[in-house]
Structure formats: C-alpha cells, structure tokens
Design a protein around this motif. Structure first.
Motif, PDB file in Angstrom:
ATOM      1  N   SER A   1      29.540 -10.004  -7.013  1.00 29.67           N
ATOM      2  CA  SER A   1      29.741  -9.701  -8.432  1.00 29.67           C
ATOM      3  C   SER A   1      28.392  -9.747  -9.151  1.00 29.67           C
ATOM      4  CB  SER A   1      30.706 -10.717  -9.032  1.00 29.67           C
ATOM      5  OG  SER A   1      30.160 -12.015  -8.881  1.00 29.67           O
ATOM      6  N   VAL A   2      27.321  -9.614  -8.384  1.00 34.79           N
ATOM      7  CA  VAL A   2      25.957  -9.677  -8.923  1.00 34.79           C
ATOM      8  C   VAL A   2      25.798 -10.939  -9.777  1.00 34.79           C
ATOM      9  CG1 VAL A   2      24.105  -8.340 -10.020  1.00 34.79           C
ATOM     10  CG2 VAL A   2      25.924  -7.147  -8.833  1.00 34.79           C
ATOM     11  N   ASP A   3      26.188 -12.018  -9.175  1.00 30.18           N
ATOM     12  CA  ASP A   3      26.018 -13.314  -9.826  1.00 30.18           C
ATOM     13  C   ASP A   3      24.645 -13.885  -9.491  1.00 30.18           C
ATOM     14  OD1 ASP A   3      26.314 -13.826  -7.168  1.00 30.18           O
ATOM     15  OD2 ASP A   3      28.167 -15.003  -7.358  1.00 30.18           O
ATOM     16  N   ASP A   4      24.406 -15.073  -9.943  1.00 33.44           N
ATOM     17  CA  ASP A   4      23.081 -15.666  -9.764  1.00 33.44           C
ATOM     18  C   ASP A   4      22.684 -15.758  -8.293  1.00 33.44           C
ATOM     19  OD1 ASP A   4      20.761 -16.907 -11.048  1.00 33.44           O
ATOM     20  OD2 ASP A   4      21.405 -18.693  -9.944  1.00 33.44           O
ATOM     21  N   ALA A   5      23.639 -16.107  -7.453  1.00 32.84           N
ATOM     22  CA  ALA A   5      23.344 -16.241  -6.021  1.00 32.84           C
ATOM     23  C   ALA A   5      22.944 -14.891  -5.432  1.00 32.84           C
ATOM     24  CB  ALA A   5      24.559 -16.810  -5.287  1.00 32.84           C
ATOM     25  N   ALA A   6      23.661 -13.841  -5.833  1.00 34.96           N
ATOM     26  CA  ALA A   6      23.354 -12.503  -5.324  1.00 34.96           C
ATOM     27  C   ALA A   6      21.981 -12.049  -5.811  1.00 34.96           C
ATOM     28  CB  ALA A   6      24.437 -11.524  -5.771  1.00 34.96           C
ATOM     29  N   LEU A   7      21.703 -12.334  -7.071  1.00 30.05           N
ATOM     30  CA  LEU A   7      20.393 -11.964  -7.618  1.00 30.05           C
ATOM     31  C   LEU A   7      19.287 -12.659  -6.834  1.00 30.05           C
ATOM     32  CD1 LEU A   7      21.313 -12.131 -11.391  1.00 30.05           C
ATOM     33  CD2 LEU A   7      20.392 -10.111 -10.237  1.00 30.05           C
ATOM     34  N   LYS A   8      19.502 -13.937  -6.570  1.00 34.50           N
ATOM     35  CA  LYS A   8      18.491 -14.690  -5.818  1.00 34.50           C
ATOM     36  C   LYS A   8      18.315 -14.112  -4.420  1.00 34.50           C
ATOM     37  CE  LYS A   8      18.295 -19.163  -8.105  1.00 34.50           C
ATOM     38  NZ  LYS A   8      19.193 -20.239  -8.490  1.00 34.50           N
ATOM     39  N   ALA A   9      19.432 -13.747  -3.817  1.00 37.93           N
ATOM     40  CA  ALA A   9      19.374 -13.195  -2.458  1.00 37.93           C
ATOM     41  C   ALA A   9      18.630 -11.854  -2.455  1.00 37.93           C
ATOM     42  CB  ALA A   9      20.782 -13.021  -1.905  1.00 37.93           C
ATOM     43  N   ALA A  10      18.894 -11.031  -3.478  1.00 38.36           N
ATOM     44  CA  ALA A  10      18.229  -9.731  -3.558  1.00 38.36           C
ATOM     45  C   ALA A  10      16.730  -9.915  -3.765  1.00 38.36           C
ATOM     46  CB  ALA A  10      18.832  -8.908  -4.705  1.00 38.36           C
ATOM     47  N   VAL A  11      16.391 -10.816  -4.668  1.00 43.48           N
ATOM     48  CA  VAL A  11      14.967 -11.072  -4.950  1.00 43.48           C
ATOM     49  C   VAL A  11      14.277 -11.604  -3.696  1.00 43.48           C
ATOM     50  CG1 VAL A  11      13.403 -12.612  -6.208  1.00 43.48           C
ATOM     51  CG2 VAL A  11      15.199 -11.373  -7.442  1.00 43.48           C
ATOM     52  N   SER A  12      14.954 -12.473  -3.010  1.00 45.53           N
ATOM     53  CA  SER A  12      14.375 -13.053  -1.804  1.00 45.53           C
ATOM     54  C   SER A  12      14.170 -11.993  -0.719  1.00 45.53           C
ATOM     55  CB  SER A  12      15.283 -14.186  -1.322  1.00 45.53           C
ATOM     56  OG  SER A  12      14.948 -14.553  -0.021  1.00 45.53           O
ATOM     57  N   ALA A  13      15.148 -11.087  -0.594  1.00 46.89           N
ATOM     58  CA  ALA A  13      15.020 -10.011   0.394  1.00 46.89           C
ATOM     59  C   ALA A  13      13.845  -9.097   0.035  1.00 46.89           C
ATOM     60  CB  ALA A  13      16.314  -9.207   0.467  1.00 46.89           C
TER      61      ALA A  13
ATOM     62  N   ASP B   1       0.821  -1.215   0.000  1.00 53.53           N
ATOM     63  CA  ASP B   1       0.000   0.000   0.000  1.00 53.53           C
ATOM     64  C   ASP B   1       0.856   1.267   0.000  1.00 53.53           C
ATOM     65  OD1 ASP B   1       0.883  -0.138   2.586  1.00 53.53           O
ATOM     66  OD2 ASP B   1      -1.056   0.372   3.497  1.00 53.53           O
ATOM     67  N   THR B   2       2.173   1.077   0.002  1.00 53.92           N
ATOM     68  CA  THR B   2       3.105   2.197  -0.203  1.00 53.92           C
ATOM     69  C   THR B   2       4.193   1.694  -1.152  1.00 53.92           C
ATOM     70  OG1 THR B   2       4.584   1.490   1.566  1.00 53.92           O
ATOM     71  CG2 THR B   2       2.787   2.991   2.196  1.00 53.92           C
ATOM     72  N   PRO B   3       5.005   2.614  -1.668  1.00 57.28           N
ATOM     73  CA  PRO B   3       6.190   2.119  -2.390  1.00 57.28           C
ATOM     74  C   PRO B   3       7.089   1.413  -1.378  1.00 57.28           C
ATOM     75  CG  PRO B   3       6.325   4.489  -2.053  1.00 57.28           C
ATOM     76  CD  PRO B   3       4.936   4.086  -1.641  1.00 57.28           C
ATOM     77  N   ILE B   4       7.880   0.468  -1.867  1.00 56.29           N
ATOM     78  CA  ILE B   4       8.728  -0.310  -0.955  1.00 56.29           C
ATOM     79  C   ILE B   4      10.199  -0.089  -1.304  1.00 56.29           C
ATOM     80  CG2 ILE B   4       9.448  -2.645  -0.288  1.00 56.29           C
ATOM     81  CD1 ILE B   4       6.814  -1.787   0.975  1.00 56.29           C
ATOM     82  N   TYR B   5      10.888   0.607  -0.389  1.00 51.91           N
ATOM     83  CA  TYR B   5      12.338   0.696  -0.507  1.00 51.91           C
ATOM     84  C   TYR B   5      12.908  -0.521   0.230  1.00 51.91           C
ATOM     85  CZ  TYR B   5      17.137   1.977   0.382  1.00 51.91           C
ATOM     86  OH  TYR B   5      18.511   1.962   0.453  1.00 51.91           O
ATOM     87  N   SER B   6      13.581  -1.357  -0.501  1.00 52.26           N
ATOM     88  CA  SER B   6      14.081  -2.594   0.107  1.00 52.26           C
ATOM     89  C   SER B   6      15.583  -2.487   0.336  1.00 52.26           C
ATOM     90  CB  SER B   6      13.753  -3.801  -0.785  1.00 52.26           C
ATOM     91  OG  SER B   6      14.226  -4.983  -0.182  1.00 52.26           O
ATOM     92  N   ALA B   7      15.920  -2.020   1.538  1.00 54.88           N
ATOM     93  CA  ALA B   7      17.339  -1.863   1.887  1.00 54.88           C
ATOM     94  C   ALA B   7      18.051  -3.224   1.852  1.00 54.88           C
ATOM     95  CB  ALA B   7      17.462  -1.238   3.275  1.00 54.88           C
ATOM     96  N   ASP B   8      17.334  -4.242   2.294  1.00 51.22           N
ATOM     97  CA  ASP B   8      17.949  -5.578   2.346  1.00 51.22           C
ATOM     98  C   ASP B   8      18.253  -6.111   0.944  1.00 51.22           C
ATOM     99  OD1 ASP B   8      17.761  -5.451   5.033  1.00 51.22           O
ATOM    100  OD2 ASP B   8      16.021  -6.795   5.206  1.00 51.22           O
ATOM    101  N   ALA B   9      17.369  -5.801   0.017  1.00 49.51           N
ATOM    102  CA  ALA B   9      17.609  -6.264  -1.350  1.00 49.51           C
ATOM    103  C   ALA B   9      18.875  -5.624  -1.906  1.00 49.51           C
ATOM    104  CB  ALA B   9      16.406  -5.945  -2.239  1.00 49.51           C
ATOM    105  N   GLY B  10      19.021  -4.314  -1.654  1.00 53.56           N
ATOM    106  CA  GLY B  10      20.234  -3.624  -2.105  1.00 53.56           C
ATOM    107  C   GLY B  10      21.457  -4.209  -1.420  1.00 53.56           C
ATOM    108  N   ALA B  11      21.331  -4.407  -0.115  1.00 55.68           N
ATOM    109  CA  ALA B  11      22.473  -4.907   0.664  1.00 55.68           C
ATOM    110  C   ALA B  11      22.924  -6.287   0.170  1.00 55.68           C
ATOM    111  CB  ALA B  11      22.101  -4.973   2.139  1.00 55.68           C
ATOM    112  N   ALA B  12      21.946  -7.079  -0.310  1.00 55.77           N
ATOM    113  CA  ALA B  12      22.288  -8.429  -0.774  1.00 55.77           C
ATOM    114  C   ALA B  12      23.219  -8.407  -1.981  1.00 55.77           C
ATOM    115  CB  ALA B  12      21.007  -9.194  -1.110  1.00 55.77           C
ATOM    116  N   LEU B  13      23.243  -7.273  -2.680  1.00 48.25           N
ATOM    117  CA  LEU B  13      24.102  -7.182  -3.867  1.00 48.25           C
ATOM    118  C   LEU B  13      25.497  -6.649  -3.541  1.00 48.25           C
ATOM    119  CD1 LEU B  13      21.563  -5.673  -6.423  1.00 48.25           C
ATOM    120  CD2 LEU B  13      22.173  -8.091  -6.128  1.00 48.25           C
ATOM    121  N   VAL B  14      25.564  -5.829  -2.495  1.00 47.40           N
ATOM    122  CA  VAL B  14      26.817  -5.146  -2.186  1.00 47.40           C
ATOM    123  C   VAL B  14      27.895  -6.167  -1.803  1.00 47.40           C
ATOM    124  CG1 VAL B  14      27.949  -3.496  -0.644  1.00 47.40           C
ATOM    125  CG2 VAL B  14      25.637  -3.030  -1.497  1.00 47.40           C
TER     126      VAL B  14
END
Lengths: 805, 284
Positions: free
Chosen positions: B235-247, B219-232
C-alpha cells in the motif's frame, strides 16, 4: 522675462534633482543593445591576443617552443617573458607593493598563470596558436593552504630575498608577505584574560570572485606616427591605469589616452592592472596595429581578482550581562602567488580594522598575516570597501557566538552594545572616526517591522514540532547590523601607488543653460549619468535632463581615482557639489549685476537668484548662463565653468539593519528564503530608485556568496569552479523578494550629506544570510559553521548534529 | 572558449546525414540543439572535425499520440514538450520533467533526441525514458533498428548507438497511473544533484506496478527494477518506501563532485525518491 514655471514645487520637480526617483538615462541604450563595451571597439587592422596559460599550480618552465604556433595561419607573434625582459616588462608592480610576472619567468605559481601571449589576426587563429605553443613544465610541490605555506620548506617566491623586508615590513618566512597590526595588543589580551565571559571562534571566509557579467579586456592602439597610445579597457580607475602604464612603459603620460567605455559590472574585478593590458600594449607597439584582449569566463574566474580567502580567529569578551569589553582578531590572509591586493598603500589588509563593527568596544586588537600560496593573485574588494565584508562578517558572527555563550538573544546583545547616537563622531578602538549614526532607531524599526518577537515565538514552536516529528524543516532568523567605511579617502592616509584618493568634477555651463560635467570616476552600472546630474541639478538650478555626465576618457575628464569601494558619491559626488557651488557663486555675481543690486542682496531659490524680499525680481540660471557668455560684466570673466578636486576630510560610514527569515529542509540541505528585510541608512538619498536597485543587487551577490559561490581548489591547486556551472551566479529564480527600508542620518562632513550605498547590501547581506542558516541549527548545538552554505554543507550541518536517522 | 576548426554541414535529408556519417566515421558528429556538444567543442574537450547540423532535416519534429503509444521525433524541443497540450494530458510526467531542465532559453533549442542520445549522465531525459520504458529508433546505412532505453546506456557518453547511426525518434507506451519527476539542483540550469522519475499504478489501495529511474547518480541513468518491485503489492506505506529507497540505493553509484560527497548524494537520492513516490502515489 517671466519663467515658464512659476510654482515653486513645480520648479523643484522640473529639475529632477536630489531625492527624485529619476529614471536612468543610461538605460535607453542598454535596454536596446546599444551600449558600447570594450569588445564593441573595432578598429581597422585590429589584432587579437590571448594567453597560453599554465595547467599547473606550481611548476618550473623548462622550455617554451613557439615554432609550431608561428606556423598556424593567422598567428603573427608569440610573446614570452624572454621577449618582454629587454623592455623590463616581464614583471610589473602590483597595487600592493609587490611585483607580479606579466608572463611566466622561469616558473608558474598558480593554475591559469599567463605563460605566453599569442597575437593573431583574429581570436580563432589566436586560440589555435595557443594550442600549438609547446611548453615543458617540471611540476613542483603545490601549496594551497596558507598555514602549511608558513611551515613549508618549499619557497614559492624565489625572486624575493627571503630575509629582506617586504613592502609592509618584516617577513617571518619566505612565504610570508606581511604582518599588519591595529589597536593595542597587551591591553586587549589583559581585558580578555580577566573578562567574565569570553567567546572564541575560528572562521574561514572562503575565496570567491566578483564575476561581473562582462569580463576584463582592453584594446591597445599605438600610433607610431604621433607617438600616442590609446588604451580602451574595462578599467574601474582609468586615470590610475594611465599613470601606471606611463610608469611601467616609459611613455610620457600626455601621450597616453585611457578610455573606459561602458562597463558591464566591476565589483572590484576591474580595479587592478593585469598582464593582458601590458601584453596588449607591447603587442601593439611591436606590430604597429591595435591589439584586443578579452578574457573568457574561465580566464576571468581563474586568474583575475579573487576576493576574500581570510582565515579569521576571534576572541570577544563581555561582562556577564552582555556589555562587550574587548575584541581580538587574528587573520591569516591567503593572497595567492603574488600580492596583488587592491588596497590603499598603507592598508595591506584594507579596512579590516573596522572589525569592531557597530559596537562600542573599548579595547581591541587586530593582527593580519599575509601569505603566499599557489593560488591566483587578487584580493580585491568584491562589492565592498576594502576588506569590509570580511570585517563585518567577522564581528556579526562573533556577536552571535557571544550571544550563544551568554545564552542571550542576539538582537538584545546588539542593542546593548551599539554605539549611541550621542557618541558620534565616535572614535573606535582600532582608530576610525565614525562620522554619524543612529543605530538604535534603525534597529528598532527593523525588528518592529518584521515582528521579531513573533518570529522568535514561531521559531520556538517550529523546534518543538521538529522534535515531535511533525516537520523536517527548521526556521532560521538571520540578523545583521553593519557599519560600512567607504569613500576612500582622505589623501593624508589613503593613496594607491602614491596617488592620493581624492576625486574630481569639472563643469561647463553652455550658453543656453545646459551643461556637461566630467568626473574622475567611471560608472559600471551604478547610474552615474543619472545621479550626478541630479546632484548638480539641485546645486546649480538647471534641470538634470539638461546636464550630460561624462566619465572615463582621460583626455577629457579631470584626474580621479575611479569607482570602487562605494567612493563615487562620497568623493566625486562631493566634488560635483563643490564644483556646482563654485558655479553658483559666480552665477550670483552675474545675477546681482543683471538685477542691479549688490551680490549679497540676491539669494538662490531652486532654479534662480531672486532679490531678497522681492521674489518677483529674479534671474533664472538659464538667463544667467546666457549672460555669462554674451555680456561684458565688469570684474567677471566670461564663461561659466568650474572644477573641484575634493579631498574628503573623513570616510563616510553608512549603516543598516537586515533581517532574513529562512526555512531549511534538513534532509536535502535546501534553504528557502521566506523574507528578507533590508534597512539602509546611506545618509542623504540622491535617487531612491537607484538606491533600491543597488540594494537588490548587493543582496543578491550576498546571497550568492553566503549560499554557494566560491573559488575552490583541489590539493593540486586545480581550480574546481572555473565555469558558471559550478560557480554560483544567482538568477531571478534563486533570488527572493526583498523588502527595502531606510532611515536618513546625513554625513556631517559631506557637502550634501550622502554616504554611498552600492556596497552596503553586500557587506550587511552576507552575515545576514549566513546567520539565518546558523540560527536555524542553534537550538541543536550549532555555534559556527563556515560558508558557503550550499546544499551539501547545510546537509552536513544537520548530519553532524545528528538530525538524520 | 573557441573550438578547433571544423567543417559544418547542413544536409536537407537523412540520406545526406548518413552519407556524411559513412564518409567521416567517428570524425563526424550530428548536432540537434547543440546545447551539450557546442560547449564541449568550445572547451576543446570534444574534437569534431565534421559537424552535421540536423536543423534542416525534415520529419523529425513531430509528436504523434496513438491509442497505446507516443512517438516523439528526435528534433522535438523541450519547449515543444511543455507546450503540447495533448502530450501533457496523456503523459504529464514529460512536461513535469521538461520544466525542470535548464532554463527557457536552453529549452527552446535543446531537443529530446539530443538529450537522450548524448549519453551525458546529467541529462534528465535518459532516466525519464527508462522509467517510461521507451524505445529509441536508430537509423544507419542498414536501415532502422530499435533499442530499449533501458539497454541503451553503457557508460558516460557511451551508448548502444554506433558512430554511423542517428537517433531519430523516441517511442513510449502510454504511461499509466500516477507520476512524478522530482529533481534537486543547486540552481536553475544545473544538472541534478539527484533526480527521480516515478510512474506508479494503483488498484484500490495496492500498488500493481511501479517504474523507477534515477538521474546523475551513476555514470549512466539508473533504472531500478528492484526499487519498483519493492512497491508492487504494497500500500506504499513507510515500510515499502524504505524498501524501495534501499533497493535504489544498492543500484546507484554516485561520485563526489562540487555538488557534494557520496554520502550526501546517496542520502538526497533517497529523500528525492521517497518524495517522488509519495507524489506519484497521491496522483495514482
């Protein structure tokens, strides 16, 4: 006198007759915003009416209090059923032999139903008045499922005697409307029971809506001094509306003038008679002032004229090498709260019995049960002849399902079952006599053009790549081959409210060689003023540019049943040609007199009559027209006029072959149409440019219906798709590039061989788009999935088939 | 589709606006482009006895770009965003997102200020501004105050803006790195089924910062700090992408509507985010 144009080719071109892509004469005003639509009608002292509508799908009305509303500045009157009852106008007959509440009489049967009519000085005051009307409802159990309706103890139509027959025979349940049958039941069941292969499928053709850009509306103006009622409106059948208004109001028909001005699309939405028309007329009689009623978009989507809503159950049998032997179809038809379907009287399920399609199926049986539910009434033919879209969708899906069962290519299965060219005229198992066709030629042309074998090879590779994880997109090849049945129709079996479905044309040639022709039809964007002038140009030898076409004013136009079901060209177009031939016959006598030869010694040549064997001796039609008015010709009346009322001997049967190539993103459910090829055979082609435009429009509405357009309800009967945010109306953005093509197989019984085209692309397009989606998932086990194929439902197909991780 | 009667005001300056707001309180609403408010009024879902049109209030239509920030006046239209060359150069994600809002006709009228202030979870700019860590400037009787976009949204149509305040500008730090605004919608003019805004910074093969926000999935926009953090640090590989999506999946809370059921929306949100990250990464 020597004609200016001597070369024969130039003379033909000068006429802009049949076969010429003449630019639309209507577009000068439409593209400049100079059209004259019903909402442009503004009369002195005109009032506005609008409805209080029910928020509930099923409720008893315990009270209506109009006191506060009448205090709203500018509100002059609030009509309820109690006010209409003394006039006998609180109910009205429907086109389907049922009756419908004009204003809620004790209860409401669908959300948005008309409860009271507020009449005010302007539409703003009317809107405020609506808010102030206090209606008390007692909610009743809501039925939105026709199968549940047939089992329910809840009686929706308390006004009907539950044991009495309906307009179409016995009723099985208080919520049952009719059973309609075609074909031979026992032989069909026997064939299927003993068949080598039988495929069965259940499919729901969802409820949708024609949604023309211009909504429905009218202006009623009762002149109490001379007793004349003038009714402007968005009527696809103005003459029928005049008769209906006369029958239900008691005003003599000569005192009613109905005018359909420019109409911004109809697609079936504007065929029926709606409570707004009745209330406007009554309000004008009561107030003595003109009253305008115009639907807003939500009113339009939620209350007037839904389409489809057919639950279809099919069985198709074949030999093991694919020769179809029998077809069985049962339909449970959801008609909503009132049976207001717009069909010819004897056809409560329209021409659903064209459901054997383009195939030589020796035995077939169709049974349709109509059912009441708490949904809006309607059941119109949305850009198709009566229920033909449903019929063609049914058979084109059954063919695909059978192909899966046989493990056969669906193009090949069609090929071996098509009615052959030499079988025409062909009498189908369900009774229709198809006039002409050459299906194999059209099919081969379509498949060759798209390189069908190449596409199948590419698709097979794609499936391999998908399985190997190289792509997440599947490829679907949608096929459809349709036969339409249009041009209703022969008076012997087609009428609406007892009015035979002939049509008409009246021509007056003016002394200087120009003309006006009036027809019983009415254009809603089809370009009649352009194409009918072309028919006449070729028939009477005067340039199309010198011929005015006029429709829609019942005081001036000859009686006709209007424009829907692709009937204008098959019926009124035939009347036009026949009236033109009467003109030509008289012109021949005048020419012979002027050339001082016998009638039989002159012959028609493009734009003139010439003395046989002496082409230098001639009289142009222009000269003949003048002579008709300025010379006393022995034995011939002055003037040059003709009228023709044409009762078609048969329907016409346009057909076509469509192919759609689609890529589908399995993860998001987003389909992308890569290619759409449409071959149409509408017989003789009057204006190729307009045909192409019609094909584009019909395909776009087909895309809409197949890929997302629906009228959906929740369990409480609330319409969930009442605005264009949720009701899918495609724009240029969503629409692919269409490739159009054609073959020409003239109708043998139509004077110029034309069959009609406006609805073919919709009829053939819906199954083609749907088949493309279904075909993409066929390699993974999909047999049939219901439309609409919007993103989430496509995603669900993939998900159900285990294509997501 | 006719609104209830209302008084219409067209003040020439902000003082005039604030005076009207002080006088009428929550009976008054300011209108920028009107493309959200007017339909709601026509449906009689918004009752606005006093409508204050901002079109004649000057000084709200500028786009100012400095060395470290961008200031966008509240009355800047989506069309202005698309047409502004300098802006496209320093913050191309704004143009990419604006091009996915509605259609050209709407974009000529629809404003950045209206889009972010209305609090409609379907609007694209709120999530985008959260991704870009923008600040909204509000003006009221007591003067100006700034609210971070990430703190602005409370619930559908409920924001940190008080009834007597007007949102005048959006300020954002110059975005760094690669970007993407990815949106799935049913048709032109539709709100998102799911949309993702991604801004990502790369050093060598490693992600050093990532900012992710999602649209129309709560019901609001969602800033997902955890999703961003999962990439930091990855190398933004498949595992990181999955972690970001999951967050991200843990942060959103979509509801079923005509666009589809919850399971579908969650799945699509993941697909859209993954594509947005991949595109942003390829541009970083």
């Amino acid at each position: 006198m020597k004609d200016e144009v001597d070369n024969r080719e130039d003379r033909v071109a000068n006429l802009k007759g049949m076969g010429c892509s003449r630019k639309r004469v209507e577009d000068a005003r439409f593209t400049q915003g100079k059209g004259n639509y019903v909402d442009d009608v503004k009369l002195d002292g005109m009032l506005f009416g609008d409805f209080v509508r029910s928020p509930y799908a099923h409720a008893r009305i315990t009270s209506i209090n109009t006191e506060e509303a009448l205090k709203v500045p500018g509100v002059l009157a609030v009509l309820t059923a109690a006010d209409l009852e003394p006039l006998g106008l609180h109910w009205m007959p429907t086109l389907a032999g049922d009756k419908q509440m004009v204003l809620a009489d004790g209860k409401v049967l669908f959300q948005g139903q008309e409860v009271a009519f507020v009449v005010a000085q302007d539409r703003y005051a009317a809107a405020d008045g609506i808010e102030a009307v206090e209606v008390e409802y007692e909610e009743l159990p809501v039925i939105v499922d026709p199968f549940e309706s047939l089992k329910s103890d809840v009686i929706l139509r308390e006004d009907l005697d539950p044991t009495a027959d309906g307009a179409h025979g016995p009723r099985k349940h208080p919520n049952h409307i009719f059973t309609w049958e075609a074909g031979d039941k026992e032989p069909t069941e026997e064939v299927i029971a003993n068949a080598e292969v039988v495929a069965e499928e259940e499919m729901y053709y969802h409820r949708t809506h024609p949604c023309p850009l211009e909504t429905c509306g009218c202006v009623a103006s009762m002149d109490k001094v001379n007793g004349k009622l003038t009714l402007w409106g968005t009527f696809q059948a103005p003459h029928a509306i005049r008769t209906v208004v006369s029958l239900i109001s008691g005003i003599e028909e000569h005192n009613i003038r109905v005018i359909s001005p420019d109409i911004g699309g109809g697609f079936g939405n504007k065929v029926g008679a709606y409570p707004g028309y009745v209330c406007s007329v009554v309000a004008s009689i009561v107030t003595g002032k003109p009253v305008k009623w115009i639907e807003d978009r939500m009113d339009n989507l939620m209350t007037t004229a839904f389409a489809r809503d057919y639950w279809m159950k099919g069985k198709i049998s074949a030999t093991k090498d694919g020769k179809i032997t029998g077809l069985h179809c049962h339909v449970t038809a959801d008609h909503g709260g009132f049976d207001a379907c717009a069909d010819p009287t004897k056809f409560p399920a329209g021409f659903m019995n064209i459901c054997t399609g383009s195939y030589d199926i020796p035995t077939a049986y169709l049974e349709v049960d109509g059912v009441y539910t708490n949904k809006a009434p309607g059941g119109v033919s949305y850009r198709c002849s009566f229920r033909v879209t449903e019929a063609v969708y049914f058979i084109e899906r059954m063919i695909e399902v059978l192909a899966i069962k046989l493990n056969m290519d669906a193009a090949e299965l069609r090929r071996i079952n098509f009615i052959k060219k030499e079988q025409f005229p062909y009498t189908a198992a369900l009774g229709w006599e198809y006039d002409s066709g050459d299906y194999h030629t059209a099919w081969e042309k379509a498949l060759t053009t798209v390189d069908y074998d190449g596409l199948r090879a590419e698709q097979a590779q794609r499936v391999e790549d998908f399985k190997a994880g190289k792509t997440r997109k599947l490829m679907g090849i949608g096929l459809s081959f349709f036969t339409e049945i249009v041009g209703a129709g022969p008076v012997k079996n087609c009428d609406i409210l007892g009015l035979g479905m002939f049509d008409s044309c009246e021509i007056r040639i003016h002394p200087t060689g120009s003309a006006i022709a009036r027809l019983g039809t009415i254009s809603q964007g089809q370009g009649h003023a352009t194409t009918f002038a072309q028919i006449l140009a070729s028939e009477i030898g005067l340039p199309a540019d010198s011929i005015t076409i006029e429709e829609g004013d019942t005081d001036t136009a000859p009686y006709g049943l209007g424009t829907y079901g692709s009937r204008s060209t098959p019926v009124a177009g035939a009347a036009t040609a026949m009236a033109g031939r009467k003109i030509r016959a008289k012109a021949q006598m005048i020419a012979a007199y002027l050339l001082e030869v016998h009638d039989n010694d002159v012959e028609f040549d493009v734009d003139r009559f010439v003395v046989k064997g002496a082409p230098e001796k001639f009289k142009t039609m222009k000269e003949i027209a003048f002579a008709a008015y300025n010379q006393a010709i022995p034995g011939i009346e002055p003037g040059l006029e003709a009228v023709s009322y044409y009762d078609p001997p048969n329907m016409t049967y346009p057909f076509g072959a469509y192919v759609c190539v689609m890529d589908i993103d399995v993860d998001t459910g987003v389909p992308e149409i890569r290619r759409f090829y449409a071959l149409d055979d509408c017989g003789t082609r009057i204006n190729p440019m307009i045909i192409e435009g019609q094909v584009h429009g019909g395909l776009t509405e087909a895309l809409a219906v197949a890929l997302g357009q629906e009228i959906a309800y929740d369990d409480m009967g609330n319409c969930k798709t009442g605005t264009l945010m949720d009701f899918f109306l495609p724009t240029a953005w969503e629409v692919p590039n269409y490739e159009t093509d054609y073959t020409v197989t003239p109708s043998p019984h139509h004077p110029i061989g034309a069959k009609g085209v406006g609805e073919s692309p919709h009829v053939g397009g819906v199954p083609c788009f749907s088949n493309a989606v279904q075909d993409a998932f066929r390699p993974f086990g999909n047999t049939h999935t219901n439309m609409p194929h919007d993103h989430w439902r496509i995603w669900k197909m993939a998900n159900d088939l285990g294509l997501h991780d | 589709m006719i609104p209830a009667a209302f008084e219409y005001y067209r003040p020439k300056d902000m003082d005039g606006v604030l005076t009207l707001l002080a006088e009428h309180g929550d009976d008054a609403r300011v209108m920028a482009g009107g493309h959200s408010l007017i339909p709601m009024m026509k449906l009689r879902m918004a009752d606005v006895p006093h409508l204050i049109d901002m079109q004649d209030v000057g000084g709200l239509s500028d786009i100012e770009i400095t060395n470290d920030s961008i200031r966008i006046g509240a009355m800047v239209t989506q069309s202005d965003i698309i047409a502004h060359d300098g802006l496209s150069e320093v913050a191309p994600i704004l143009r990419e997102a604006a091009l996915q809002i509605a259609d050209p006709q709407v974009r000529y009228m629809g404003t950045v200020g209206g889009n972010v202030a209305n609090g409609d979870p379907g609007n694209d700019m709120p999530g985008l501004m959260q991704c870009l860590d923008a600040t909204f400037t509000l003006i009221g009787a007591d003067g100006e105050r700034d609210v971070p976009a990430r703190d602005f949204y409370e619930a559908a149509y409920m924001t940190a803006r008080e009834d007597e305040e007007v949102l005048t500008a959006v300020t954002l730090p110059l975005p760094k790195g690669g970007y993407a605004y990815e949106k799935q919608k049913r048709k032109i003019g539709d709100y998102a089924t799911a949309a993702a805004a991604v801004q990502i910074v790369k050093n060598g093969d490693t992600c050093v910062s990532a900012s992710i926000a999602m649209t129309n999935l709560s019901d609001t926009p969602i800033y997902s700090a955890d999703a961003g953090a999962a990439l930091v640090g990855t190398s933004v590989d498949d595992a990181a992408l999955k972690a970001a999506v999951s967050a991200m999946d843990g942060d959103i809370d979509p509801t079923e509507d005509n666009r589809g059921p919850i399971a579908f929306k969650k799945h699509v949100a993941g697909v859209i985010l993954r594509r947005a990250i991949e595109r942003a990464w390829s541009r970083a």
